[in-house]
Design a protein around this motif. Structure first.
Motif, PDB file in Angstrom:
ATOM      1  N   ALA A  14      -8.783  12.105   1.413  1.00 38.01           N
ATOM      2  CA  ALA A  14      -7.578  11.316   1.673  1.00 38.01           C
ATOM      3  C   ALA A  14      -7.940   9.904   2.123  1.00 38.01           C
ATOM      4  CB  ALA A  14      -6.723  12.015   2.733  1.00 38.01           C
ATOM      5  N   GLY A  15      -8.933   9.800   3.012  1.00 38.35           N
ATOM      6  CA  GLY A  15      -9.375   8.475   3.454  1.00 38.35           C
ATOM      7  C   GLY A  15      -9.948   7.662   2.316  1.00 38.35           C
ATOM      8  N   ASP A  16     -10.687   8.322   1.423  1.00 41.51           N
ATOM      9  CA  ASP A  16     -11.255   7.618   0.267  1.00 41.51           C
ATOM     10  C   ASP A  16     -10.164   7.102  -0.663  1.00 41.51           C
ATOM     11  OD1 ASP A  16     -13.757   8.113   1.257  1.00 41.51           O
ATOM     12  OD2 ASP A  16     -14.212   9.773  -0.118  1.00 41.51           O
ATOM     13  N   VAL A  17      -9.118   7.914  -0.855  1.00 38.31           N
ATOM     14  CA  VAL A  17      -7.996   7.482  -1.706  1.00 38.31           C
ATOM     15  C   VAL A  17      -7.343   6.236  -1.123  1.00 38.31           C
ATOM     16  CG1 VAL A  17      -5.657   8.081  -2.458  1.00 38.31           C
ATOM     17  CG2 VAL A  17      -7.500   9.744  -2.711  1.00 38.31           C
ATOM     18  N   LEU A  18      -7.087   6.251   0.175  1.00 46.62           N
ATOM     19  CA  LEU A  18      -6.453   5.094   0.808  1.00 46.62           C
ATOM     20  C   LEU A  18      -7.338   3.858   0.696  1.00 46.62           C
ATOM     21  CD1 LEU A  18      -4.085   3.929   2.357  1.00 46.62           C
ATOM     22  CD2 LEU A  18      -5.178   4.674   4.490  1.00 46.62           C
TER      23      LEU A  18
ATOM     24  N   LEU B  10      -6.885   2.436  -2.693  1.00 52.05           N
ATOM     25  CA  LEU B  10      -5.604   1.737  -2.807  1.00 52.05           C
ATOM     26  C   LEU B  10      -5.705   0.337  -2.203  1.00 52.05           C
ATOM     27  CD1 LEU B  10      -3.051   4.553  -1.814  1.00 52.05           C
ATOM     28  CD2 LEU B  10      -3.735   3.847  -4.101  1.00 52.05           C
ATOM     29  N   ILE B  11      -6.325   0.239  -1.058  1.00 44.24           N
ATOM     30  CA  ILE B  11      -6.485  -1.057  -0.395  1.00 44.24           C
ATOM     31  C   ILE B  11      -7.326  -1.992  -1.260  1.00 44.24           C
ATOM     32  CG2 ILE B  11      -7.489  -2.214   1.611  1.00 44.24           C
ATOM     33  CD1 ILE B  11      -6.815   0.337   3.224  1.00 44.24           C
ATOM     34  N   THR B  12      -8.393  -1.456  -1.868  1.00 46.98           N
ATOM     35  CA  THR B  12      -9.264  -2.277  -2.712  1.00 46.98           C
ATOM     36  C   THR B  12      -8.505  -2.835  -3.904  1.00 46.98           C
ATOM     37  OG1 THR B  12     -11.184  -0.943  -2.075  1.00 46.98           O
ATOM     38  CG2 THR B  12     -11.391  -2.283  -4.068  1.00 46.98           C
ATOM     39  N   VAL B  13      -7.668  -2.009  -4.538  1.00 47.34           N
ATOM     40  CA  VAL B  13      -6.877  -2.476  -5.686  1.00 47.34           C
ATOM     41  C   VAL B  13      -5.908  -3.565  -5.255  1.00 47.34           C
ATOM     42  CG1 VAL B  13      -5.144  -1.810  -7.385  1.00 47.34           C
ATOM     43  CG2 VAL B  13      -7.096  -0.314  -6.967  1.00 47.34           C
TER      44      VAL B  13
ATOM     45  N   ALA C  52      -0.260   4.381 -11.056  1.00 43.89           N
ATOM     46  CA  ALA C  52      -1.616   4.001 -10.644  1.00 43.89           C
ATOM     47  C   ALA C  52      -2.062   4.796  -9.423  1.00 43.89           C
ATOM     48  CB  ALA C  52      -1.675   2.511 -10.352  1.00 43.89           C
ATOM     49  N   VAL C  53      -1.151   5.016  -8.473  1.00 43.69           N
ATOM     50  CA  VAL C  53      -1.485   5.799  -7.272  1.00 43.69           C
ATOM     51  C   VAL C  53      -1.886   7.216  -7.664  1.00 43.69           C
ATOM     52  CG1 VAL C  53      -0.578   6.780  -5.128  1.00 43.69           C
ATOM     53  CG2 VAL C  53      -0.041   4.413  -5.744  1.00 43.69           C
ATOM     54  N   GLU C  54      -1.135   7.821  -8.581  1.00 42.76           N
ATOM     55  CA  GLU C  54      -1.467   9.180  -9.021  1.00 42.76           C
ATOM     56  C   GLU C  54      -2.812   9.219  -9.735  1.00 42.76           C
ATOM     57  OE1 GLU C  54       1.828  10.536 -11.316  1.00 42.76           O
ATOM     58  OE2 GLU C  54       3.101  10.917  -9.568  1.00 42.76           O
ATOM     59  N   ARG C  55      -3.108   8.179 -10.516  1.00 45.70           N
ATOM     60  CA  ARG C  55      -4.386   8.143 -11.230  1.00 45.70           C
ATOM     61  C   ARG C  55      -5.550   7.933 -10.253  1.00 45.70           C
ATOM     62  NH1 ARG C  55      -3.627   8.473 -16.457  1.00 45.70           N
ATOM     63  NH2 ARG C  55      -1.619   7.873 -17.342  1.00 45.70           N
ATOM     64  N   ILE C  56      -5.332   7.121  -9.237  1.00 43.51           N
ATOM     65  CA  ILE C  56      -6.380   6.918  -8.235  1.00 43.51           C
ATOM     66  C   ILE C  56      -6.673   8.222  -7.508  1.00 43.51           C
ATOM     67  CG2 ILE C  56      -6.855   5.817  -6.001  1.00 43.51           C
ATOM     68  CD1 ILE C  56      -5.448   3.314  -7.119  1.00 43.51           C
ATOM     69  N   ILE C  57      -5.650   8.975  -7.165  1.00 45.08           N
ATOM     70  CA  ILE C  57      -5.857  10.275  -6.512  1.00 45.08           C
ATOM     71  C   ILE C  57      -6.672  11.191  -7.415  1.00 45.08           C
ATOM     72  CG2 ILE C  57      -4.689  12.369  -5.688  1.00 45.08           C
ATOM     73  CD1 ILE C  57      -2.345  10.527  -4.836  1.00 45.08           C
TER      74      ILE C  57
ATOM     75  N   VAL D 234       0.822  -1.212   0.000  1.00 44.09           N
ATOM     76  CA  VAL D 234       0.000   0.000   0.000  1.00 44.09           C
ATOM     77  C   VAL D 234       0.857   1.265   0.000  1.00 44.09           C
ATOM     78  CG1 VAL D 234      -1.758   1.299   1.273  1.00 44.09           C
ATOM     79  CG2 VAL D 234      -1.869  -1.201   1.194  1.00 44.09           C
ATOM     80  N   LEU D 235       1.932   1.255   0.777  1.00 42.30           N
ATOM     81  CA  LEU D 235       2.762   2.462   0.914  1.00 42.30           C
ATOM     82  C   LEU D 235       3.931   2.492  -0.072  1.00 42.30           C
ATOM     83  CD1 LEU D 235       2.858   2.809   4.795  1.00 42.30           C
ATOM     84  CD2 LEU D 235       1.249   3.805   3.162  1.00 42.30           C
ATOM     85  N   GLY D 236       4.183   1.350  -0.701  1.00 37.49           N
ATOM     86  CA  GLY D 236       5.222   1.310  -1.724  1.00 37.49           C
ATOM     87  C   GLY D 236       6.591   0.998  -1.169  1.00 37.49           C
ATOM     88  N   PRO D 237       7.484   0.468  -2.021  1.00 32.94           N
ATOM     89  CA  PRO D 237       8.871   0.230  -1.583  1.00 32.94           C
ATOM     90  C   PRO D 237       9.529   1.553  -1.218  1.00 32.94           C
ATOM     91  CG  PRO D 237       8.640  -0.017  -3.974  1.00 32.94           C
ATOM     92  CD  PRO D 237       7.257   0.128  -3.430  1.00 32.94           C
TER      93      PRO D 237
END
Length: 320
Positions: free
Chosen positions: A55-59, A62-65, A76-81, A17-20
């Motif tokens: 912000a909570g919705d974005v997270l 991310l969890i759903t993906v 993908a993270v930028e597109r989700i935001i 979720v948070l990335g390497p």
């Protein structure tokens, strides 16, 4: 000030979720207006109420993906935001919609407009995909064509483009007529090779299950049980586009793609694609899908280049 806490389920690796090296976390910190604090498997957002909600919705997206088994990338993270909170469909739903799985990769829409485009192809007989370079107009259309062929919804695929310089310049090119026309059709071949086994493409072409031909070859034909794609349609005249659209036969589907900002027709010739929406708007079973620079899925610079040219043209008039 408001606070929202989101717990990452124990079944999900925090790195996913948070990335390497917290790569995705840094993107969230840069792009979101809320302050972010990570402690254990819990992430806390603090800030203005609306910013905290977003912000909570974005997270959550991310969890759903990650739960679907599809790994996240920085892109993908930028597109989700960018998509979160702006549509009646979730960003995770957009990014996890599979069109075609082939050669070890899965082709999916990457933006909301791309999903609308793909859905329109499913639900309409004739679809126009209009937008700048890099928005996936042709690539997604070819993917849907291959999907339809594999599902036996059609018997063949017909891919065509206008050879706009098929006058004097074509005559000076070496080789046979097919050799001269081939460069105009190469982008369509490239898309096919991305989606089909390399050995199967020549067989499908030889058997005419897939046909790649210049637009002039369409005249006088009726195409039944086919998925037909006209690429670079901005370089068709009104008469040519009318001729193409009337090739539609029973059990067929048509996708027309193009970029109305890159017309290469001789001066004084009206682009058929530019006029199509005015002429055909309102007809049932025809859809017009607009893609923008925000849908560019090539290198990030491509989107910036398109935006810069759009701004220049808006400020100083036509480019030429």
């Amino acid at each position: 000030m408001a606070t929202r806490r989101v717990a990452i389920p124990a079944s999900i690796n925090m790195v996913a979720v948070l990335g390497p090296r917290d790569e995705f976390l840094h993107i969230l910190e840069r792009e979101l207006d809320a302050d972010i604090h990570v402690r254990g498997n819990e992430i806390t957002f603090t800030g203005e109420p609306q910013a905290v909600v977003e912000a909570g919705d974005v997270l959550t997206e991310l969890i759903t993906v990650v739960r679907t088994g599809q790994g996240l990338t920085a892109d993908a993270v930028e597109r989700i935001i960018g998509m979160t909170g702006e549509a009646d469909v979730s960003a995770a739903e957009v990014l996890t919609q599979n069109i075609l799985s082939t050669r070890g990769k899965t082709i999916r829409p990457k933006t909301l407009n791309q999903k609308r485009y793909v859905d329109a192809i499913d639900s309409h007989t004739v679809v126009f995909g209009i937008g700048p370079a890099g928005t996936g107009k042709t690539y997604l259309a070819v993917a849907k064509a291959v999907q339809a062929l594999q599902a036996k919804l059609v018997n063949r695929i017909v891919l065509t483009r206008p050879a706009i310089e098929a006058g004097e310049r074509l005559g000076f090119l070496p080789g046979t007529l097919n050799d001269k026309i081939d460069p105009y059709l190469r982008p369509l071949y490239d898309a096919l090779h991305d989606m089909l086994d390399a050995a199967s493409v020549p067989k499908l072409l030889t058997s005419a299950t897939i046909e790649v031909a210049p637009l002039a070859y369409m005249r006088g034909r009726t195409l039944n049980d086919a998925f037909i794609i006209l690429d670079e349609a901005q370089n068709t005249s009104m008469e040519q586009l009318k001729m193409f659209l009337t090739r539609l036969g029973f059990g067929s589907k048509v996708v027309v793609t193009g970029d109305v900002t890159q017309v290469d027709l001789p001066s004084g010739t009206r682009s058929g694609l530019r006029m199509a929406e005015k002429i055909l708007d309102g007809i049932d079973d025809i859809a017009f899908c607009q893609l923008t620079r925000h849908d560019v899925v090539r290198h990030k610079l491509v989107g910036k280049i398109v935006a810069a040219y759009d701004q220049f043209e808006a400020r100083d008039g036509r480019l030429f």
